[in-house]
Design a protein around this motif. Structure first.
Motif, PDB file in Angstrom:
ATOM      1  N   THR B  46       0.851  -1.193   0.000  1.00 27.48           N
ATOM      2  CA  THR B  46       0.000   0.000   0.000  1.00 27.48           C
ATOM      3  C   THR B  46       0.882   1.236   0.000  1.00 27.48           C
ATOM      4  O   THR B  46       1.775   1.362   0.845  1.00 27.48           O
ATOM      5  N   MET B  48       0.840   5.441  -0.057  1.00 22.76           N
ATOM      6  CA  MET B  48      -0.079   6.550   0.233  1.00 22.76           C
ATOM      7  C   MET B  48       0.619   7.891   0.128  1.00 22.76           C
ATOM      8  O   MET B  48       1.817   8.009   0.393  1.00 22.76           O
ATOM      9  N   LEU B  50       0.185  11.528   1.869  1.00 19.74           N
ATOM     10  CA  LEU B  50      -0.517  12.164   2.977  1.00 19.74           C
ATOM     11  C   LEU B  50      -0.189  13.644   3.003  1.00 19.74           C
ATOM     12  O   LEU B  50       0.856  14.076   2.512  1.00 19.74           O
ATOM     13  N   ASP B  54      -0.861  17.277   8.689  1.00 13.44           N
ATOM     14  CA  ASP B  54      -1.647  16.524   9.674  1.00 13.44           C
ATOM     15  C   ASP B  54      -1.843  15.052   9.295  1.00 13.44           C
ATOM     16  O   ASP B  54      -2.693  14.377   9.864  1.00 13.44           O
ATOM     17  N   THR B  55      -1.103  14.549   8.364  1.00  7.77           N
ATOM     18  CA  THR B  55      -1.137  13.160   7.886  1.00  7.77           C
ATOM     19  C   THR B  55      -2.496  12.746   7.313  1.00  7.77           C
ATOM     20  O   THR B  55      -2.830  11.581   7.288  1.00  7.77           O
ATOM     21  N   THR B  56      -3.307  13.717   6.858  1.00  4.63           N
ATOM     22  CA  THR B  56      -4.571  13.349   6.216  1.00  4.63           C
ATOM     23  C   THR B  56      -4.285  12.644   4.894  1.00  4.63           C
ATOM     24  O   THR B  56      -3.436  13.074   4.112  1.00  4.63           O
ATOM     25  N   LEU B  57      -5.044  11.569   4.670  1.00  7.84           N
ATOM     26  CA  LEU B  57      -4.853  10.769   3.449  1.00  7.84           C
ATOM     27  C   LEU B  57      -5.314  11.566   2.230  1.00  7.84           C
ATOM     28  O   LEU B  57      -6.429  12.082   2.192  1.00  7.84           O
ATOM     29  N   PHE B  60      -4.002   7.171  -2.674  1.00  9.89           N
ATOM     30  CA  PHE B  60      -3.307   5.914  -2.397  1.00  9.89           C
ATOM     31  C   PHE B  60      -3.342   5.015  -3.615  1.00  9.89           C
ATOM     32  O   PHE B  60      -4.176   5.170  -4.505  1.00  9.89           O
ATOM     33  N   LYS B  82       4.164   7.429   2.008  1.00 11.77           N
ATOM     34  CA  LYS B  82       4.147   6.355   2.996  1.00 11.77           C
ATOM     35  C   LYS B  82       3.887   5.014   2.328  1.00 11.77           C
ATOM     36  O   LYS B  82       3.032   4.908   1.453  1.00 11.77           O
ATOM     37  N   SER B  84       3.127   0.938   3.334  1.00 13.41           N
ATOM     38  CA  SER B  84       2.974  -0.067   4.387  1.00 13.41           C
ATOM     39  C   SER B  84       2.745  -1.426   3.750  1.00 13.41           C
ATOM     40  O   SER B  84       2.116  -1.560   2.707  1.00 13.41           O
ATOM     41  N   PRO B  90       6.331   0.449   8.514  1.00 14.22           N
ATOM     42  CA  PRO B  90       5.845   1.436   7.553  1.00 14.22           C
ATOM     43  C   PRO B  90       6.956   2.440   7.242  1.00 14.22           C
ATOM     44  O   PRO B  90       7.662   2.892   8.146  1.00 14.22           O
ATOM     45  N   GLN B  92       8.063   6.073   5.838  1.00 16.79           N
ATOM     46  CA  GLN B  92       7.467   7.388   5.714  1.00 16.79           C
ATOM     47  C   GLN B  92       8.550   8.358   5.299  1.00 16.79           C
ATOM     48  O   GLN B  92       9.619   8.379   5.895  1.00 16.79           O
ATOM     49  N   ILE B 131       4.012   2.030  16.279  1.00 13.94           N
ATOM     50  CA  ILE B 131       5.295   2.216  15.609  1.00 13.94           C
ATOM     51  C   ILE B 131       5.655   3.690  15.580  1.00 13.94           C
ATOM     52  O   ILE B 131       4.882   4.532  15.145  1.00 13.94           O
ATOM     53  N   GLY B 133       8.668   5.765  14.177  1.00  9.63           N
ATOM     54  CA  GLY B 133       9.908   5.697  13.414  1.00  9.63           C
ATOM     55  C   GLY B 133      10.349   4.255  13.330  1.00  9.63           C
ATOM     56  O   GLY B 133       9.613   3.411  12.856  1.00  9.63           O
TER      57      GLY B 133
END
Lengths: 259, 940
Positions: B46, B48, B50, B54-57, B60, B82, B84, B90, B92, B131, B133
């Motif tokens: 996967t 993504m 972001l 604010d890490t909003t998706l 993807f 990102k 995963s 994951p 990032q 998780i 880092g």
């Protein structure tokens, strides 16, 4: 004999043939079509405690009086294919002492079409049935880093704050199920949502059985649902107005409305 | 002329856009290939994009079979990129706006997570991994340790963590030198002080992460050195706490009150204490405090083992009202009260246990006046009663209940309640009889004293089993109840006559009463599902009740010799058997059941003057067999409307005191005597109800109706005659009559005229009844019609002010078929106004005013009683923990108890003194603090 009397039979046979013809096409996406049964646990003490007008004394008292006995379990079902999903309340009972009692279920059918980018929901809200038809609008999730297993699948989590209902929502989505569907009206993550947790256990919806199988007509809405057609934004307005009015009179908004 | 600058501007804008696009294009395609650290291609990962803030998706995709992925023509802006993949950490990384239209990330490697963590933590312990880092943390609550274990014991079980013999902790091979509890340093720097001392059950999470060294934190310069750090997160105090309050009050007229309760609880246990004492007519605590006292067991005490429709498995004994610690003051007289108790609940989901003890006492001082007019076929008379009563009553109650979940299919409930109570009362009564023409007849003075000690035991066991087949259930119950009382009545009466042949009659009696009552009972229930919507239930109920009464009436004037015609010893037994079955349909909100039961009642009784003496009458032996039908229907409509209706047939055996043939002459002018030939009471009951609520408009509406039609009814027929030494004497004797009905209807509704601001409340009731009874052999049918209604408005102009106004009216018409000219019209009206006002921060004014009107025009009775209460209270101290309240009760000093009612062949009016005007100052302390706002309504 009048040959016309055969026509319904012929139609039926034709329909069977048609189904037989269609079947391989359904089998095409075999791995990612099926049914998920979710166990939905509502904790009404936590739901009440999350209301902002409750005093500390009231929260303590509720927790004291009801804390050990306020969980209510039901099952819900999600049917999904690579492009569509339908979510509804199950007829199966999760509480053993509810066996033998079949109350009226509120109208609640949530249909998503990811191909056509559309929603078609039938929802009973405040005693009235609404048909929500609109383009697909999913939550704007914040992706987090935690990992856990739900129903045999490794999931990652995402977070969304519902500012109308004042809910902190954590979703756990499966990395190995490439489908953007989910329980209730949640959607839009890179994997199937297998668990939703609202306000730290006030409501938890968690997949407990996943069956891969052709779902076909299970994705259709039941016919004959009458209701008021409404757009998503207007539907959210109905909810927001009600919650604000209830807040003013310090009454819980959950009666008559899904949490 | 204006065109030129316009064009120039447009050109410049266009140029700048083009030049910008030349530097960083609007759209970009981001692509790459994913491999793991050992170079293996990672398909179906996967990927993504972001929002970096604010890490909003935002977008993807998934890598294809070759591990390649691409985001085509996405906005060229900064992203958090990102990846995963199951079993991998994951990845990032931040992407900046790219200068070219193709942003090729090339090969992106991802790191696997240790196999041990995946298998042991995620799969086996079902613990989530957190998780951060490159570091992984996990939830410790899912690793089970025996009760009493320390954190050290817990850590030994966690994968990836080692604890050596000295208690030194290593995580992923590195020593933990720094340990926090809830993010804070715990007693110095030695991690062992926490791991060896804290209990494992207090910990919700163990987090291990790399933290910058102390030096880096001090200097702000990251020296790249990281220390393995552990944080122990404590469990949330969701199901844990202490709350309670205490109040002390003193007032004018020597009024005082004390009350307090404290409740402590955690996940499994609840312990509470409550106590009160006062002379302001609070004979117990209020329901809210009582439910806090009982905690989660408040609503568990109503499970009885009576199965089958109509609830009837023989009579259950309930605690009489004076045994309950809830305030039950009836409005008459002055009381001084004390009480207190303790309650303990245990609940670990499998075992629920409750034990409580409560003591209460009340001393009552009552002066009461009542006027009764009695109608005969061709005559009437009246009597005024003046009563002075002193009563002391107390009780000790112990209640226990155990609910044990044996396994997922079986549950056992055991419960036992014991109550020991006493009553000591002195009763002075003057009855003044007047003939219809107003001439005085006689005056009867009673001086009675009663002592009573009683003991009650209720116990029951219930076992329920659910079969594997859904909906198939079996339940069995057994119960034993026992009660015992012994009492003495010291009776004295003087009767003075005002007729021509005036003389005085004096009677003295001593009664010794012993009652013994025991009951065993059992019920069985079996439910079989015939389909998902159809159920078949069968039940059997059994009970055997034995009753022994010994009442010996002695004559103190004559060496305490027994007075034979007033003494009785009797033994009775009631055998109750019922077997029944019903079919229940339940689907889509429609519930319907229909059933039939066969009920057998067998009554056996023997009456003698005293134990061992010959029987007064032939032994009573009565057997009744009845078929009892039952039907219920309820339906939920889709618009929040619910209706229900039902029919039942009830057969109730006569009470034994109604069967015994010897009169009770505590008051010579009003005697009761039993009737050994009494048959059971039989009645048809039809009920219907409707409830509707509209959650959107906040309105609701309800209606209910009950109709009882009697086939046979037990009523007290009266023989009223003039007896020389007594005057007008009434002898009441229970008899069976046929006919009569009771029809009750009630209605309520609430409707917001202005939503959240102004609400209209309506209530109404209509009760009609007809009861036949014989008066001196002539049938009298008393018809009672009562109509009542109230209307109220609640106004909430703002958060600081609540206003209420309401009015209600009650009409009661009573007609007597033997003397229609005596028909009564009793009227009661009241108007009520209330205000709650938070006029300054933390300061509240509360007041209410009631105006009550009592009328009965036939008697020219007309009394108005205004009651006005007012109080002011202020919250003080941190968290508003202290409340000081100054209250004035009944400012107009008018409070008095009035009751008007009519029944059978009489009409009665009672007036009693009670606590009127007083002022009180109270100070309360609430552990959790008082709310600095008006309480708009109840808790929910």
């Amino acid at each position: 004999m009048n040959p016309r009397s055969f026509s319904p039979l012929f139609l039926f046979l034709f329909f069977l043939l048609f189904l037989a013809f269609m079947a391989p096409q359904h089998g095409y996406a075999q791995a990612m079509e099926g049914k998920i049964r979710y166990l939905k646990v509502q904790n009404w003490t936590k739901q009440m405690s999350a209301l902002d007008y409750m005093s500390e004394q009231q929260r303590q008292k509720m927790s004291y009086m009801w804390g050990n006995d306020s969980e209510w379990k039901t099952y819900t079902e999600l049917y999904f294919s690579p492009t569509r999903s339908k979510y509804l309340d199950s007829d199966e009972k999760a509480e053993a002492n509810m066996e033998g009692y079949n109350g009226r279920k509120d109208v609640y059918f949530i249909q998503r079409n990811f191909e056509q980018n559309s929603i078609h929901d039938a929802i009973q809200l405040l005693g009235k049935t609404y048909i929500v038809e609109d383009s697909l609008q999913c939550q704007s999730w914040k992706i987090k880093n935690d990992m856990k297993e739900v129903a045999g699948h490794i999931c990652m989590n995402a977070f969304w704050r519902d500012t109308i209902k004042q809910q902190d929502i954590t979703a756990w989505f499966a990395l190995d199920m490439p489908n953007s569907a989910g329980p209730e009206r949640f959607c839009g993550l890179p994997g199937m949502i297998l668990e939703i947790d609202i306000n730290d256990g006030a409501m938890n919806i968690s997949a407990d059985k996943i069956e891969l199988m052709p779902v076909g007509e299970k994705l259709e809405l039941p016919k004959k649902i009458k209701g008021k057609k409404i757009k998503e934004v207007d539907f959210q307005n109905v909810i927001a107005t009600q919650i604000e009015d209830k807040r003013k009179t310090e009454q819980p908004w959950m009666w008559g409305m899904r949490y | 002329m204006k065109l030129l600058p316009c064009l120039t501007a447009s050109f410049l804008v266009l140029c700048s856009i083009l030049s910008l696009q030349a530097q960083t294009p609007n759209k970009v395609t981001i692509q790459g290939t994913i491999e793991d650290t050992s170079g293996v291609i990672m398909p179906f990962a996967t990927v993504m994009l972001l929002n970096p803030v604010d890490t909003t998706l935002i977008n993807f995709t998934r890598s294809d079979e070759q591990g390649a992925f691409a985001f085509k023509n996405v906005k060229n802006t900064a992203y958090l990129f990102k990846i995963s993949y199951i079993g991998y950490l994951p990845l990032q990384m931040r992407l900046e706006p790219h200068p070219a239209e193709l942003h090729d990330l090339g090969v992106v490697p991802i790191k696997p997570i240790a196999h041990e963590l995946m298998e042991v933590v995620i799969r086996t312990a079902k613990a989530p991994l957190i998780i951060r880092g490159d570091t992984i943390e996990y939830d410790a609550t899912t690793f089970k340790v025996p009760p009493g274990s320390t954190v050290e014991d817990l850590l030994r079980r966690l994968p990836g963590i080692e604890v050596d013999a000295d208690g030194n902790v290593k995580a992923q091979g590195q020593s933990i030198n720094r340990l926090y509890v809830d993010g804070k340093t715990f007693f110095g720097n030695d991690p062992k002080s926490a791991t060896k001392n804290l209990g494992a059950e207090t910990i919700s999470k163990v987090q291990v992460f790399d933290e910058k060294s102390e030096q880096a934190k001090l200097t702000g310069i990251d020296d790249g050195k990281k220390e393995k750090t552990m944080n122990l997160e404590l469990k949330e105090a969701y199901k844990k706490g202490t709350f309670g309050k205490v109040t002390a009050a003193a007032g004018t007229e020597d009024r005082w009150a004390l009350r307090g309760n404290i409740n402590r609880f955690d996940q499994k246990q609840q312990l509470s204490f409550i106590g009160y004492g006062n002379n302001i007519n609070e004979t117990g605590v209020n329901w809210e405090d009582y439910s806090e006292f009982k905690g989660q067991n408040t609503y568990n005490q109503f499970d009885n083992g009576d199965f089958g429709f109509g609830g009837g498995g023989g009579r259950m004994y309930y605690f009489s009202s004076d045994g309950s610690p809830v305030n039950n003051f009836d409005g008459r007289g002055f009381t001084r009260n004390f009480g207190g108790g303790s309650n303990y609940n245990f609940d670990n989901k499998k075992t629920k246990f409750n034990a409580s003890y409560f003591y209460n006492e009340t001393a009552l001082n009552l002066d009461q006046y009542s006027l009764r007019q009695t109608f005969l076929a061709d005559n009437s008379f009246s009597n005024t009663d003046t009563v002075a009563q002193n009563e002391f009553r107390n009780s000790h109650s112990i209640a226990t209940r155990l609910e044990q979940q044996i396994d997922s299919l079986d549950v056992l409930i055991l419960k036992a309640n014991v109550r020991v109570s006493g009553n000591d009362s002195k009763f002075l009564q003057n009855q003044f009889f007047t003939n219809a023409d107003g001439s005085p007849s006689n005056s009867l003075n009673l001086d009675n004293g009663t002592m009573l000690n009683a003991w009650n035991l209720n116990s029951a066991g219930i076992f329920r089993h659910r079969f594997k087949k859904k909906g198939r259930n079996f339940a069995v119950s057994a119960g034993y109840n026992n009660s015992k009382s012994d009492g003495t009545d010291n009776l004295f009466s003087i009767n003075q006559f005002f007729q021509a042949t005036t003389f005085t009659d004096q009677v003295r009696q001593l009664n010794n009463r012993d009652n013994l009552n025991s009951q065993i009972k059992s019920s069985v229930l079996y439910t079989e599902p015939l389909s998902k919507i159809l159920f078949w239930e069968s039940f059997y109920n059994f009970s055997q009740t034995d009753n022994t009464v010994n009442r010996q009436t002695l004559d103190p004037e004559n060496n305490n010799e027994r007075i034979d015609n007033l003494s009785v010893y009797y033994k009775n037994r009631v055998l109750y058997n019922r077997a029944g079955t019903d079919i229940r349909y339940s689907n889509e909100g429609l519930d319907f059941s229909i059933g039939l039961a066969a009920q057998q009642l067998e009554l056996n009784g023997e009456y003698a003057i005293d134990k061992g003496l010959p029987l007064l009458t032939d032994p009573i032996n009565q057997k009744y067999l009845n078929l009892i039908p039952n039907a219920d229907l309820s339906y939920e409509f889709s618009n929040n409307m619910h209706i229900n209706t039902g029919y039942s047939y009830t057969v109730t055996e006569p009470q034994f005191s109604d069967l015994q043939p010897v009169p009770n002459v505590n008051n010579p002018a009003f005697q009761t005597v039993g009737n050994p030939d009494l048959r059971p009471e039989r009645s048809h009951t039809v009920s219907a109800g409707l409830y509707y609520w509209n959650p959107a408009s906040f309105s609701n509406l309800g209606f209910g109706s009950d109709l009882n039609i009697y086939d046979t009814r037990i009523v007290y027929s009266q023989t009223i005659e003039y007896v020389d030494s007594i005057g007008l004497r009434t002898i009441a004797r229970p008899e069976n009559v046929s006919g009569g009905y009771r029809f009750g209807n009630y209605f309520w509704g609430s409707y917001p005229i202005i939503k959240t601001k102004l609400t209209l409340n309506l209530n109404g009731n209509m009760n009609l009844s007809a009861s036949p009874a014989f008066v001196n052999g002539i049938e009298n049918e008393t018809r009672n019609q009562s109509f009542g209604g109230s209307i109220g408005l609640n106004l909430t102009p703002g958060q600081k002010l609540l206003l209420g106004v309401s009015g209600d009216a009650n009409f009661n018409n009573i007609s007597y078929s033997i003397q229609e000219q005596q028909n009564q019209k009793i009227r009661n009206y009241s108007v009520d106004g209330s205000v709650k006002w938070q006029f300054i921060d933390r300061t509240f004014l509360e007041s209410n005013f009631d105006y009550n009107i009592y009328r009965n025009d036939r008697f020219g009775f007309n009394q108005d009683i205004p009651i006005w209460n007012a109080s002011i209270r202020r919250l003080i101290g941190p968290k508003n923990k202290i409340e000081v309240r100054l209250a004035a009760f009944d400012l107009l000093n008018k409070r008095v108890y009035i009751r008007q009612y009519g029944s059978q062949n009489y009409v009665n009016r009672t007036i009693a003194d009670t606590l009127a005007r007083y002022y009180m100052l109270s100070v309360s302390y609430n552990v959790r603090g008082y709310e600095n706002k008006l309480k708009t309504r109840g808790m929910w």
